[in-house]
Design a protein around this motif. Structure first.
Motif, PDB file in Angstrom:
ATOM      1  N   GLU A   1       4.456  16.000 -16.175  1.00  0.00           N
ATOM      2  CA  GLU A   1       4.727  14.748 -16.867  1.00  0.00           C
ATOM      3  C   GLU A   1       3.479  13.893 -17.036  1.00  0.00           C
TER       4      GLU A   1
ATOM      5  N   SER B   1       1.676  14.477 -20.543  1.00  0.00           N
ATOM      6  CA  SER B   1       2.501  14.060 -21.682  1.00  0.00           C
ATOM      7  C   SER B   1       2.606  12.541 -21.741  1.00  0.00           C
TER       8      SER B   1
ATOM      9  N   ASN C   1      -1.578  22.723 -22.640  1.00  0.00           N
ATOM     10  CA  ASN C   1      -0.425  23.390 -23.246  1.00  0.00           C
ATOM     11  C   ASN C   1      -0.807  24.773 -23.759  1.00  0.00           C
TER      12      ASN C   1
ATOM     13  N   HIS D   1       0.708  28.428 -22.467  1.00  0.00           N
ATOM     14  CA  HIS D   1       1.285  29.466 -23.346  1.00  0.00           C
ATOM     15  C   HIS D   1       0.524  30.779 -23.190  1.00  0.00           C
TER      16      HIS D   1
ATOM     17  N   LYS E   1       2.317  23.429 -15.917  1.00  0.00           N
ATOM     18  CA  LYS E   1       3.246  23.536 -17.058  1.00  0.00           C
ATOM     19  C   LYS E   1       3.841  24.930 -17.201  1.00  0.00           C
ATOM     20  N   SER E   2       3.168  25.941 -16.671  1.00  0.00           N
ATOM     21  CA  SER E   2       3.696  27.308 -16.759  1.00  0.00           C
ATOM     22  C   SER E   2       4.442  27.710 -15.496  1.00  0.00           C
TER      23      SER E   2
ATOM     24  N   THR F   1       1.978  23.033 -28.191  1.00  0.00           N
ATOM     25  CA  THR F   1       3.249  22.390 -27.853  1.00  0.00           C
ATOM     26  C   THR F   1       3.548  22.581 -26.370  1.00  0.00           C
ATOM     27  N   GLU F   2       4.413  21.740 -25.826  1.00  0.00           N
ATOM     28  CA  GLU F   2       4.759  21.853 -24.411  1.00  0.00           C
ATOM     29  C   GLU F   2       5.574  23.123 -24.162  1.00  0.00           C
TER      30      GLU F   2
ATOM     31  N   GLY G   1       7.759  23.914 -21.864  1.00  0.00           N
ATOM     32  CA  GLY G   1       9.160  23.705 -21.523  1.00  0.00           C
ATOM     33  C   GLY G   1       9.642  24.463 -20.306  1.00  0.00           C
TER      34      GLY G   1
ATOM     35  N   ASP H   1      10.796  24.610 -16.541  1.00  0.00           N
ATOM     36  CA  ASP H   1      11.373  23.630 -15.624  1.00  0.00           C
ATOM     37  C   ASP H   1      10.622  23.637 -14.287  1.00  0.00           C
TER      38      ASP H   1
END
Length: 528
Positions: A24, A27, A56, A60, A92-93, A159-160, A162, A164
């Motif tokens: 967070e 972002s 980001n 990915h 993020k990953s 892009t994020e 996503g 969790d």
């Protein structure tokens, strides 16, 4: 009565309530301050918008490379903006970052990569020879930093991802030397990088604070919990961090002066080196408003000199990698030259508890010396793959520090000695067993015992007692040559002393304390 007279927070102090995880963080600030510099390094600028987008892309790319949440990703390189891009990409990953101390030798690096099960390694060219010399194979994927790194991430979206994550999701695994000779992986979750900030905010305290427009110097490298924690605190708050590739006193003073740095986090040895630089004076530190220091005890003389020359607020922090860095703080108001608290480690933050226990685990009364234990919401998840060691250190929510000390009537913690055998060399934890194990591999050494001795510059130095093998008389130069390819430079003994036999008690246990006390005499505090 509390003697420190801590002041409440100012209106300038930043306590953003939104981020609960490092996911967070970027972002939020990409939204609030996209063009504000997040990281400055050697003249390069990474803004918060760029930090968000680039992390980001890397997240990915990690997923495209087949890494799943929980997989380990290692970084072997010096400080740079890329380190922080990779840190947030791991968050993020759902992968776990393993920062590797670039001062280590090939066998030491090999152990960390093997023990952690690292699947992908980000590698600076400078340290390629270390990986080539490892006794084990490198991870299945190695991404060289520089142009190959830029190309590797470029084709992925910004892009994020996503994935969790929660505050309890592991995000970093830092290696700390162990009493058995092999470093242990300390697993830290996202909460380790938010809990103390939240604790200070809960009571409106500005012992350590982050203000709009702050520029923070990271003096401690990111493979240490202190450096990683300090950087994340500032990035969570939306300030600017200045990353040094590697600390040098001259460069640090120059950055403070030329960039208008307002806050810094250093170890005492760094303070001493900066103050010892020729021509350095108070005029070089006029923009500093707060210096946070820790990692090893500080002498009262150095602290008073630092207060006089830097002329800013000072906050001492005390904790371990296992506590998620700081758990105890000596606030600025307690830094009174000649005052009763100048030798204290500090007092626990709100939501953090401290106690002192005896050898049977019983809580001792005020003023009694025993092992200091800390209960903090920032504490580690575990030692990676070592459930028995985890259970020894983390007991019913309490981290057993291995430091001997006492708590006074106002709740201040004083550290007086060590229960465990750690040596602190310029803030680096060194354990004798690791050095002894390697030394005893030399054919002319029958037995070795290593202790820490006081050192004016580095805090402590490594002193080795050596019993020669029958018929041999090894030279210090030969032992040094033997150790160099096997141990990091900061672990190497500075002095050798040869004995016919090491002292033992009737049951045969080495009397390490007897050897150590030769250097510390009757001093009240046997840590330096």
């Amino acid at each position: 009565m509390d003697r420190s007279q801590e002041s409440p927070t100012t209106r300038e102090t930043l306590h953003p309530p939104e981020p609960r995880t490092l996911v967070e963080t970027t972002s939020l600030h990409a939204r609030l301050r996209p063009t504000t510099p997040a990281v400055l390094c050697e003249g390069r600028t990474l803004t918060y918008g760029q930090l968000h987008r680039e992390s980001n892309r890397i997240a990915h790319a990690l997923r495209a490379a087949g890494l799943a949440p929980g997989d380990r990703v290692a970084y072997l390189g010096k400080e740079s903006e890329h380190y922080y891009e990779i840190l947030f990409a791991c968050a993020k990953s759902g992968t776990v970052l393993v920062p590797v101390n670039w001062r280590l030798t090939a066998p030491e690096v090999s152990h960390i990569l093997e023990d952690s099960g690292t699947r992908l390694l980000f590698l600076e060219d400078e340290f390629g020879p270390i990986v080539e010399k490892m006794p084990t194979a490198p991870p299945e994927t190695v991404v060289p930093l520089g142009e190959p790194f830029a190309a590797w991430k470029a084709s992925h979206p910004d892009t994020e991802p996503g994935v969790d994550v929660t505050p309890d999701t592991p995000v970093a695994q830092l290696y700390t030397s162990g009493t058995t000779g092999l470093p242990k992986g300390v697993v830290l979750a996202h909460r380790s990088f938010f809990a103390i900030r939240d604790a200070l905010a809960s009571e409106g305290l500005d012992w350590i604070d982050w203000r709009e427009g702050d520029i923070a110097l990271i003096g401690i490298p990111g493979f240490h919990v202190g450096g990683l924690w300090w950087a994340t605190q500032n990035l969570n708050a939306g300030t600017t961090v200045v990353a040094m590739r590697a600390f040098t006193a001259r460069q640090a003073v120059g950055l403070i002066r030329d960039l208008g740095i307002t806050t810094a986090c250093v170890v005492p040895a760094m303070l001493r080196m900066m103050l010892s630089e020729p021509g350095v004076g108070a005029e070089d530190f006029t923009t500093l408003r707060k210096t946070v220091y820790g990692g090893s005890p500080i002498s009262e003389a150095l602290l008073e000199q630092s207060l006089a020359v830097l002329d800013c607020e000072f906050a001492q922090i005390y904790g371990l990698t296992e506590t998620g860095n700081t758990a105890v703080c000596l606030p600025p108001a307690a830094h009174v030259p000649g005052g009763p608290l100048m030798q204290a480690a500090g007092r626990p933050y709100p939501r953090v508890r401290a106690k002192v226990i005896d050898g049977e685990g019983r809580t001792l009364p005020t003023g009694a010396v025993g092992e200091v234990c800390l209960a903090t919401p920032a504490r580690m998840v575990e030692y990676w793959g070592l459930p028995e060691k985890t259970a020894e250190t983390l007991v019913d929510g309490w981290i057993h520090t291995g430091d001997a000390g006492y708590i006074d009537e106002d709740g201040y913690v004083f550290i007086r000695d060590r229960v465990k055998d750690a040596i602190l060399v310029a803030g680096e934890n060194v354990y004798p067993a690791e050095i002894e194990n390697v030394l005893e591999g030399h054919p002319e050494v029958a037995e070795a015992v290593v202790v820490g001795a006081p050192d004016e510059r580095w805090g402590e130095y490594v002193h080795a007692f050596v019993v020669p093998a029958p018929g041999h008389q090894p030279r210090p130069r030969d032992l040094h040559t033997f150790l160099v390819p096997r141990l990091a430079a900061f672990k190497l003994p500075a002095r050798y002393e040869f004995l016919d036999a090491v002292p033992r008690n009737p049951s045969g246990k080495i009397l390490r304390r007897e050897l150590r006390d030769r250097f510390w005499g009757e001093s009240a505090r046997k840590v330096n």
